[in-house]
Design a protein around this motif. Sequence first.
Motif, PDB file in Angstrom:
ATOM      1  N   ARG A  12       0.839  -1.201   0.000  1.00 24.23           N
ATOM      2  CA  ARG A  12       0.000   0.000   0.000  1.00 24.23           C
ATOM      3  C   ARG A  12       0.877   1.256   0.000  1.00 24.23           C
ATOM      4  O   ARG A  12       0.545   2.253  -0.640  1.00 24.23           O
ATOM      5  CB  ARG A  12      -0.950  -0.010   1.199  1.00 24.23           C
ATOM      6  CG  ARG A  12      -2.029  -1.070   1.093  1.00 24.23           C
ATOM      7  CD  ARG A  12      -3.093  -0.935   2.154  1.00 24.23           C
ATOM      8  NE  ARG A  12      -2.606  -1.031   3.513  1.00 24.23           N
ATOM      9  CZ  ARG A  12      -2.463  -2.152   4.213  1.00 24.23           C
ATOM     10  NH1 ARG A  12      -2.783  -3.324   3.654  1.00 24.23           N
ATOM     11  NH2 ARG A  12      -2.023  -2.132   5.461  1.00 24.23           N
ATOM     12  N   TRP A  26      -5.425   4.835   4.871  1.00 18.40           N
ATOM     13  CA  TRP A  26      -5.516   3.713   3.940  1.00 18.40           C
ATOM     14  C   TRP A  26      -4.222   2.903   3.933  1.00 18.40           C
ATOM     15  O   TRP A  26      -4.260   1.673   3.916  1.00 18.40           O
ATOM     16  CB  TRP A  26      -5.844   4.212   2.531  1.00 18.40           C
ATOM     17  CG  TRP A  26      -5.916   3.103   1.533  1.00 18.40           C
ATOM     18  CD1 TRP A  26      -6.953   2.233   1.341  1.00 18.40           C
ATOM     19  CD2 TRP A  26      -4.883   2.699   0.626  1.00 18.40           C
ATOM     20  NE1 TRP A  26      -6.620   1.328   0.358  1.00 18.40           N
ATOM     21  CE2 TRP A  26      -5.358   1.596  -0.101  1.00 18.40           C
ATOM     22  CE3 TRP A  26      -3.599   3.178   0.352  1.00 18.40           C
ATOM     23  CZ2 TRP A  26      -4.607   0.962  -1.073  1.00 18.40           C
ATOM     24  CZ3 TRP A  26      -2.856   2.550  -0.623  1.00 18.40           C
ATOM     25  CH2 TRP A  26      -3.353   1.452  -1.321  1.00 18.40           C
ATOM     26  N   PHE A  67      -9.720   2.651  -1.234  1.00 19.84           N
ATOM     27  CA  PHE A  67      -8.918   3.865  -1.361  1.00 19.84           C
ATOM     28  C   PHE A  67      -9.832   5.081  -1.296  1.00 19.84           C
ATOM     29  O   PHE A  67     -10.898   5.102  -1.903  1.00 19.84           O
ATOM     30  CB  PHE A  67      -8.133   3.867  -2.680  1.00 19.84           C
ATOM     31  CG  PHE A  67      -7.031   4.880  -2.684  1.00 19.84           C
ATOM     32  CD1 PHE A  67      -5.785   4.564  -2.170  1.00 19.84           C
ATOM     33  CD2 PHE A  67      -7.249   6.164  -3.152  1.00 19.84           C
ATOM     34  CE1 PHE A  67      -4.766   5.509  -2.140  1.00 19.84           C
ATOM     35  CE2 PHE A  67      -6.245   7.112  -3.128  1.00 19.84           C
ATOM     36  CZ  PHE A  67      -4.996   6.785  -2.615  1.00 19.84           C
ATOM     37  N   HIS A 122     -16.309   8.284   4.625  1.00 23.66           N
ATOM     38  CA  HIS A 122     -15.660   7.615   5.743  1.00 23.66           C
ATOM     39  C   HIS A 122     -16.307   7.989   7.070  1.00 23.66           C
ATOM     40  O   HIS A 122     -16.707   9.123   7.277  1.00 23.66           O
ATOM     41  CB  HIS A 122     -14.171   7.983   5.784  1.00 23.66           C
ATOM     42  CG  HIS A 122     -13.456   7.571   4.544  1.00 23.66           C
ATOM     43  ND1 HIS A 122     -12.967   6.308   4.351  1.00 23.66           N
ATOM     44  CD2 HIS A 122     -13.173   8.255   3.408  1.00 23.66           C
ATOM     45  CE1 HIS A 122     -12.403   6.231   3.168  1.00 23.66           C
ATOM     46  NE2 HIS A 122     -12.516   7.405   2.567  1.00 23.66           N
TER      47      HIS A 122
END
Length: 187
Positions: free
Chosen positions: A50, A71, A78, A140
């Motif tokens: 990542r 993330w 993402f 989120h």
Amino acid sequence: MPRIDTTPLLTHKDLPGPLSMARLTHFGTLHSLDQTNAYSAEHADPLYGRAMIALKLIPFGTIACALTAAWVWLGGTFPRTVDVISSSHYRADSHGRKIRVFNRKTAPEHVIQVGNLRITTPMRTACDIALLTPGELNEHDACDVLCALFEEYQVSLAQCMQTLDDNHFWPNTQPARELFTSMKHFF
């Protein structure tokens, strides 16, 4: 086992045909950033993979922070923006994602390196997420992301509160303190 591909990001031009990206995304081999850009699911599994992906997405000389850093630390989907700390402004998108710049004072102990990626520590990442306005958080849930960072990386509310106290001039510190205070019953 030999490594077939070391490129974490692909564009539709890297594939044999126009439907290849959609098909590979459907099978879970790629994770789409937009209609023409994707990253390898194989790279998205480990932390260092990542970090490699994020390094390709952030502008040179910047520090990954906020939702982008979360993330890298936690994985998942993402975010819609590429969040960085920088004193520069970026108008161009990065692989289908807008670059969101935060020009905040960053203590050296709040930044570490994962592979070649400069990134905020899990504690600083938690603070940066708490400082986001509801509109900046998009899809989120701040509490879910913060709880995951706290549990996975042993970040404490006391550390975050102290960082906010040390940087009381940052925008949105009062709502961030209130968010952390409301989370005390989880820990």
